[in-house]
Scaffold this motif. Structure first.
Motif, mmCIF file in Angstrom:
data_model
loop_
_atom_site.group_PDB
_atom_site.id
_atom_site.type_symbol
_atom_site.label_atom_id
_atom_site.label_comp_id
_atom_site.label_asym_id
_atom_site.label_seq_id
_atom_site.Cartn_x
_atom_site.Cartn_y
_atom_site.Cartn_z
ATOM 1 N N PHE A 193 48.794 87.136 -22.718
ATOM 2 C CA PHE A 193 47.482 87.191 -23.354
ATOM 3 C C PHE A 193 46.501 87.801 -22.364
ATOM 4 O O PHE A 193 46.386 87.342 -21.231
ATOM 5 N N THR A 194 45.802 88.866 -22.760
ATOM 6 C CA THR A 194 44.882 89.584 -21.871
ATOM 7 C C THR A 194 43.468 89.475 -22.427
ATOM 8 O O THR A 194 43.246 89.738 -23.605
ATOM 9 N N TYR A 195 42.505 89.078 -21.595
ATOM 10 C CA TYR A 195 41.127 88.931 -22.048
ATOM 11 C C TYR A 195 40.151 89.141 -20.897
ATOM 12 O O TYR A 195 40.533 89.161 -19.737
ATOM 13 N N TRP A 196 38.886 89.327 -21.249
ATOM 14 C CA TRP A 196 37.811 89.522 -20.269
ATOM 15 C C TRP A 196 37.082 88.212 -20.055
ATOM 16 O O TRP A 196 36.774 87.498 -20.999
ATOM 17 N N ARG A 197 36.777 87.898 -18.801
ATOM 18 C CA ARG A 197 35.923 86.752 -18.479
ATOM 19 C C ARG A 197 35.195 87.079 -17.183
ATOM 20 O O ARG A 197 35.828 87.435 -16.195
ATOM 21 N N ALA A 198 33.883 86.964 -17.220
ATOM 22 C CA ALA A 198 33.039 87.214 -16.051
ATOM 23 C C ALA A 198 33.309 88.589 -15.436
ATOM 24 O O ALA A 198 33.390 88.729 -14.220
ATOM 25 N N GLY A 199 33.471 89.596 -16.317
ATOM 26 C CA GLY A 199 33.654 90.954 -15.843
ATOM 27 C C GLY A 199 35.023 91.272 -15.283
ATOM 28 O O GLY A 199 35.216 92.320 -14.677
ATOM 29 N N ARG A 200 35.976 90.363 -15.446
ATOM 30 C CA ARG A 200 37.336 90.597 -14.932
ATOM 31 C C ARG A 200 38.350 90.527 -16.060
ATOM 32 O O ARG A 200 38.160 89.800 -17.029
ATOM 33 N N VAL A 201 39.428 91.265 -15.897
ATOM 34 C CA VAL A 201 40.540 91.184 -16.841
ATOM 35 C C VAL A 201 41.459 90.064 -16.367
ATOM 36 O O VAL A 201 41.919 90.073 -15.228
ATOM 37 N N LEU A 202 41.706 89.102 -17.245
ATOM 38 C CA LEU A 202 42.599 87.990 -16.919
ATOM 39 C C LEU A 202 43.830 88.057 -17.811
ATOM 40 O O LEU A 202 43.748 88.461 -18.968
ATOM 41 N N LYS A 203 44.965 87.642 -17.255
ATOM 42 C CA LYS A 203 46.220 87.630 -18.001
ATOM 43 C C LYS A 203 46.876 86.275 -17.827
ATOM 44 O O LYS A 203 46.969 85.758 -16.723
ATOM 45 N N GLU A 204 47.323 85.711 -18.962
ATOM 46 C CA GLU A 204 47.999 84.416 -18.933
ATOM 47 C C GLU A 204 49.199 84.457 -19.872
ATOM 48 O O GLU A 204 49.144 85.100 -20.917
ATOM 49 N N ALA A 205 50.241 83.744 -19.518
ATOM 50 C CA ALA A 205 51.424 83.668 -20.372
ATOM 51 C C ALA A 205 51.096 82.900 -21.648
ATOM 52 O O ALA A 205 50.318 81.956 -21.635
#
Length: 141
Positions: free
Chosen positions: A70-82
């Motif tokens: 799962f890829t999403y934006w938070r606080a101007g960063r791209v985050l990825k989580e299983a």
């Protein structure tokens, strides 16, 4: 229409694999599989799309759950989580004649405007899906 998807569950009732199948002699483009699930870091429900896929003629792709991200934006960063505990909900695609469709578990509907809302996040895949020839393939008529 000979395009479908299904989810294969493991013994724990969690989704273990998702299969996308094109049994037609034409390529299918613009494939977007909508999924709902949870990430390992947060127990909040997450919704997103596995996007940008093309299914060649007479082909089945298999995606393994552990490789979905799962890829999403938070606080101007791209985050990825299983993703864990996910459920495939529906699939949009465009056929060889340029018609757009939405496949659910029980129906196939022609749609005017394919694509996911811009507010939805993307779901990536680590590596390439397993590919094999579809068991039954040919035209509808």
């Amino acid at each position: 229409m000979r395009v479908t998807y299904w989810q294969q569950n493991s013994g724990t009732k969690r989704a273990a694999r998702v299969h996308l199948v094109n049994r037609s002699p034409d390529p299918i483009t613009g494939v977007e599989l909508r999924m709902t699930g949870y990430t390992t870091a947060v127990r909040d429900e997450r919704r997103g799309y596995l996007v940008g896929l093309t299914l060649p003629p007479c082909t089945e792709f298999t995606y393994i759950a552990e490789k979905l991200v799962f890829t999403y934006w938070r606080a101007g960063r791209v985050l990825k989580e299983a993703l864990v505990d996910w459920q495939a909900e529906d699939m949009d695609f465009t056929d060889g004649d340029g018609n757009s469709w939405r496949r659910t578990q029980i129906s196939l509907l022609r749609i005017d405007c394919p694509g996911h809302p811009s507010s939805m996040s993307s779901i990536g895949y680590q590596g390439q899906p397993t590919s094999k020839q579809a068991v039954v393939c040919g035209s509808d008529g």
